[in-house]
Design a protein around this motif. Structure first.
Motif, mmCIF file in Angstrom:
data_model
loop_
_atom_site.group_PDB
_atom_site.id
_atom_site.type_symbol
_atom_site.label_atom_id
_atom_site.label_comp_id
_atom_site.label_asym_id
_atom_site.label_seq_id
_atom_site.Cartn_x
_atom_site.Cartn_y
_atom_site.Cartn_z
ATOM 1 N N ASP A 75 -76.532 -17.767 18.255
ATOM 2 C CA ASP A 75 -76.150 -19.169 18.460
ATOM 3 C C ASP A 75 -75.093 -19.254 19.560
ATOM 4 N N ASP A 76 -74.436 -20.380 19.661
ATOM 5 C CA ASP A 76 -73.509 -20.608 20.780
ATOM 6 C C ASP A 76 -72.059 -20.240 20.473
ATOM 7 N N ARG A 77 -71.798 -19.448 19.446
ATOM 8 C CA ARG A 77 -70.414 -19.077 19.102
ATOM 9 C C ARG A 77 -69.810 -18.020 20.028
ATOM 10 N N TRP A 78 -70.627 -17.362 20.829
ATOM 11 C CA TRP A 78 -70.180 -16.204 21.597
ATOM 12 C C TRP A 78 -69.551 -16.596 22.931
ATOM 13 N N GLN A 79 -68.512 -15.894 23.334
ATOM 14 C CA GLN A 79 -67.836 -16.118 24.618
ATOM 15 C C GLN A 79 -68.746 -15.729 25.787
ATOM 16 N N HIS A 80 -69.474 -14.645 25.604
ATOM 17 C CA HIS A 80 -70.393 -14.137 26.626
ATOM 18 C C HIS A 80 -71.642 -15.016 26.590
ATOM 19 N N ARG A 81 -71.891 -15.800 27.647
ATOM 20 C CA ARG A 81 -72.906 -16.852 27.553
ATOM 21 C C ARG A 81 -74.028 -16.825 28.579
#
Length: 138
Positions: A75-81
């Motif tokens: 999902d979109d919780r990660w810093q690395h995007r």
């Protein structure tokens, strides 16, 4: 002392995979160990894949991917995007499933347990080509 090494190049595809490498390792040892005792080292030079020793074919490989989904949601919780949505989790994977493994070799044969296999774990759907370095030291 002797040392032998080779690189496997694999295509893992566009889905998350657990790929059994045991036969590749046995083939390599048949060529390079020639009945010797030593150590087989495997190394994955990628920031988004790892190696696991586990039973395959009885659901454990799917269970591992399911556990990783629970621990590392895409999902979109990660810093690395960059890359696919949730790709940041792929960069955390090698902290949980190491990109290396070292196994004993006796008489030129892997000393694995009855149900153990050597597997490449790859959750990165953006990088389909993988390399695994196999090295035998006796």
């Amino acid at each position: 002392m002797s040392f032998s090494t080779t690189v496997l190049t694999l295509t893992t595809g566009s889905t998350e995979t657990v790929t059994d490498l045991t036969r590749h390792c046995e083939d390599f040892l048949n060529r390079s160990a020639q009945g010797a005792d030593g150590l087989l080292n495997l190394f994955v030079p990628h920031a988004t894949a790892g190696l696991a020793i586990l039973e395959t074919g009885a659901g454990s490989d799917d269970d591992l991917l399911s556990a990783l989904h629970h621990l590392l949601p895409a999902d979109d919780r990660w810093q690395h995007r960059h890359g696919s949505p949730g790709h940041g989790r792929d960069h955390v994977l090698p902290a949980l499933i190491a990109p290396h493994a070292t196994l004993p070799v006796l008489g030129g044969r892997l000393e694995l347990g009855t149900w153990q296999s050597i597997c490449l774990v790859d959750t990165n759907k953006d990088n389909r080509e993988r390399q695994v370095r196999l090295s035998f030291l006796s």
